[in-house]
Design a protein around this motif. Structure first.
Motif, PDB file in Angstrom:
ATOM      1  N   SER A 181       0.826  -1.140   0.076  1.00 17.33           N
ATOM      2  CA  SER A 181      -0.051   0.071  -0.061  1.00 17.33           C
ATOM      3  C   SER A 181       0.878   1.133   0.039  1.00 17.33           C
ATOM      4  O   SER A 181       2.164   1.214   0.402  1.00 17.33           O
ATOM      5  N   LYS A 182       0.252   2.220  -0.467  1.00 18.40           N
ATOM      6  CA  LYS A 182       0.895   3.588  -0.632  1.00 18.40           C
ATOM      7  C   LYS A 182       1.429   4.012   0.798  1.00 18.40           C
ATOM      8  O   LYS A 182       2.550   4.456   1.116  1.00 18.40           O
ATOM      9  N   LYS A 183       0.613   3.901   1.795  1.00 17.37           N
ATOM     10  CA  LYS A 183       0.791   4.502   3.290  1.00 17.37           C
ATOM     11  C   LYS A 183       2.317   3.404   3.778  1.00 17.37           C
ATOM     12  O   LYS A 183       2.983   3.908   4.482  1.00 17.37           O
ATOM     13  N   VAL A 184       2.383   2.143   3.541  1.00 19.13           N
ATOM     14  CA  VAL A 184       3.516   1.480   3.870  1.00 19.13           C
ATOM     15  C   VAL A 184       4.425   1.729   3.321  1.00 19.13           C
ATOM     16  O   VAL A 184       5.776   2.070   3.898  1.00 19.13           O
ATOM     17  N   LEU A 185       4.702   2.022   1.873  1.00 18.45           N
ATOM     18  CA  LEU A 185       5.775   2.279   1.135  1.00 18.45           C
ATOM     19  C   LEU A 185       6.197   3.724   1.446  1.00 18.45           C
ATOM     20  O   LEU A 185       7.520   3.970   1.663  1.00 18.45           O
ATOM     21  N   ALA A 186       5.447   4.589   1.888  1.00 23.52           N
ATOM     22  CA  ALA A 186       5.437   6.182   2.169  1.00 23.52           C
ATOM     23  C   ALA A 186       6.331   6.022   3.676  1.00 23.52           C
ATOM     24  O   ALA A 186       7.291   6.577   3.747  1.00 23.52           O
ATOM     25  N   SER A 187       5.924   5.220   4.507  1.00 24.61           N
ATOM     26  CA  SER A 187       6.553   4.850   5.849  1.00 24.61           C
ATOM     27  C   SER A 187       8.019   4.359   5.561  1.00 24.61           C
ATOM     28  O   SER A 187       9.190   4.658   6.234  1.00 24.61           O
ATOM     29  N   ARG A 188       7.987   3.391   4.431  1.00 24.77           N
ATOM     30  CA  ARG A 188       9.686   2.754   4.283  1.00 24.77           C
ATOM     31  C   ARG A 188      10.561   4.068   3.826  1.00 24.77           C
ATOM     32  O   ARG A 188      11.679   3.754   4.208  1.00 24.77           O
ATOM     33  N   PHE A 189      10.135   4.915   3.133  1.00 26.82           N
ATOM     34  CA  PHE A 189      10.914   5.809   2.912  1.00 26.82           C
ATOM     35  C   PHE A 189      10.729   7.142   3.397  1.00 26.82           C
ATOM     36  O   PHE A 189      11.255   8.417   2.959  1.00 26.82           O
ATOM     37  N   ASP A 190      10.276   7.230   4.800  1.00 30.10           N
ATOM     38  CA  ASP A 190      10.087   8.413   5.450  1.00 30.10           C
ATOM     39  C   ASP A 190       9.381   9.411   4.771  1.00 30.10           C
ATOM     40  O   ASP A 190      10.038  10.733   4.736  1.00 30.10           O
ATOM     41  N   MET A 191       8.408   9.087   4.136  1.00 31.20           N
ATOM     42  CA  MET A 191       7.638  10.244   3.396  1.00 31.20           C
ATOM     43  C   MET A 191       6.023  10.350   3.910  1.00 31.20           C
ATOM     44  O   MET A 191       5.667   9.343   4.552  1.00 31.20           O
ATOM     45  N   GLN A 192       5.573  11.362   3.496  1.00 32.04           N
ATOM     46  CA  GLN A 192       3.886  11.367   3.772  1.00 32.04           C
ATOM     47  C   GLN A 192       3.213  10.637   2.423  1.00 32.04           C
ATOM     48  O   GLN A 192       3.947  10.789   1.146  1.00 32.04           O
ATOM     49  N   PRO A 193       2.287  10.037   2.443  1.00 31.98           N
ATOM     50  CA  PRO A 193       1.733   9.350   1.196  1.00 31.98           C
ATOM     51  C   PRO A 193       1.669  10.313   0.042  1.00 31.98           C
ATOM     52  O   PRO A 193       1.739  10.129  -0.994  1.00 31.98           O
ATOM     53  N   GLU A 194       1.296  11.662   0.402  1.00 28.82           N
ATOM     54  CA  GLU A 194       1.214  12.592  -0.666  1.00 28.82           C
ATOM     55  C   GLU A 194       2.411  12.997  -1.151  1.00 28.82           C
ATOM     56  O   GLU A 194       2.574  13.024  -2.791  1.00 28.82           O
ATOM     57  N   THR A 195       3.500  12.958  -0.671  1.00 30.72           N
ATOM     58  CA  THR A 195       4.556  13.040  -1.019  1.00 30.72           C
ATOM     59  C   THR A 195       5.234  11.867  -1.817  1.00 30.72           C
ATOM     60  O   THR A 195       5.832  12.060  -3.075  1.00 30.72           O
ATOM     61  N   LEU A 196       4.783  10.741  -1.462  1.00 31.10           N
ATOM     62  CA  LEU A 196       5.165   9.531  -2.233  1.00 31.10           C
ATOM     63  C   LEU A 196       4.396   9.664  -3.795  1.00 31.10           C
ATOM     64  O   LEU A 196       5.065   9.157  -4.723  1.00 31.10           O
ATOM     65  N   SER A 197       3.211  10.074  -3.782  1.00 28.71           N
ATOM     66  CA  SER A 197       2.681  10.281  -4.835  1.00 28.71           C
ATOM     67  C   SER A 197       3.168  11.095  -5.822  1.00 28.71           C
ATOM     68  O   SER A 197       3.389  10.850  -7.186  1.00 28.71           O
ATOM     69  N   ARG A 198       3.606  12.257  -5.269  1.00 26.60           N
ATOM     70  CA  ARG A 198       4.252  13.261  -6.272  1.00 26.60           C
ATOM     71  C   ARG A 198       5.753  12.867  -6.643  1.00 26.60           C
ATOM     72  O   ARG A 198       6.030  12.786  -8.066  1.00 26.60           O
ATOM     73  N   ASN A 199       6.451  11.831  -5.846  1.00 28.09           N
ATOM     74  CA  ASN A 199       7.708  11.477  -6.415  1.00 28.09           C
ATOM     75  C   ASN A 199       7.451  10.402  -7.408  1.00 28.09           C
ATOM     76  O   ASN A 199       8.348  10.189  -8.214  1.00 28.09           O
ATOM     77  N   LEU A 200       6.471   9.467  -7.193  1.00 28.45           N
ATOM     78  CA  LEU A 200       5.951   8.549  -8.103  1.00 28.45           C
ATOM     79  C   LEU A 200       5.862   9.167  -9.446  1.00 28.45           C
ATOM     80  O   LEU A 200       6.293   8.611 -10.482  1.00 28.45           O
TER      81      LEU A 200
END
Length: 200
Positions: A181-200
């Motif tokens: 999930s986006k939430k778990v991946l975001a935590s893995r890379f020390d990001m907020q889920p929204e930041t993960l989406s932007r990086n993706l």
């Protein structure tokens, strides 16, 4: 019984126990529990007493810790075939992290006394455990280097390249599937889920 045959087959297919003597597989079967965890269930939690080596047969497990801010920090995502909780077997201290099922997961739990007895009879298993521990140590060190040298976006890109594998198409496209999930991946890379989406 069918259960015993299945245990022997599953254990024998793991790289940790490949090609060991049938009598050692039989010993392992006697000291192994077969457990199914549903999404969100804990295999163990930080502070629990250590008594087993865990091997993930199917599903996905996250190793995580709770931060002072109350959020979760995912340290590692484990896939089928990986073992976890090895280091704690050799020291008299409880788990430092928690192991939680990210999706329904099939786990084999091998008793410490059984594992140690088989390791004493077959030094190859000891060497394999040492290799796993060494790889985890190197991965932890590489992760620390990445945290201090790379941006979260660069670390995410490294993860995607790792998923693509060494035979990825350098000049065209390689498709990878994110099974987490986006939430778990975001935590893995020390990001907020929204930041993960932007990086993706």
């Amino acid at each position: 019984s069918q259960i015993t045959r299945n245990f022997r087959k599953t254990l024998g297919e793991l790289s940790l126990f490949a090609d060991i003597a049938p009598r050692h597989l039989d010993d392992l079967v006697q000291g192994t529990c077969n457990v199914i965890y549903q999404k969100g269930q804990a295999v163990f939690r930080a502070g629990d007493i250590v008594s087993h080596l865990h091997v993930l047969v199917s599903g996905q497990i996250k190793l995580s810790l709770s931060c002072r801010r109350g959020n979760e920090r995912v340290l590692e995502l484990l896939d089928a075939g990986q073992s976890f909780g090895q280091a704690e077997l050799f020291v008299s201290r409880p788990y430092l992290v928690s192991a939680i099922a990210v999706k329904p997961s099939h786990v084999l739990a091998i008793r410490r006394d059984t594992l140690f007895r088989v390791m004493a009879d077959d030094p190859r298993i000891s060497r394999r455990v040492i290799k796993i521990l060494a790889q985890r140590q190197l991965e932890t060190e590489a992760d620390l280097v990445a945290q201090h040298s790379w941006s979260p976006g660069q670390r995410l890109l490294g993860y995607l390249l790792e998923l693509a594998g060494p035979h990825r198409d350098a000049s065209g496209e390689t498709t990878v599937t994110l099974e987490t999930s986006k939430k778990v991946l975001a935590s893995r890379f020390d990001m907020q889920p929204e930041t993960l989406s932007r990086n993706l």
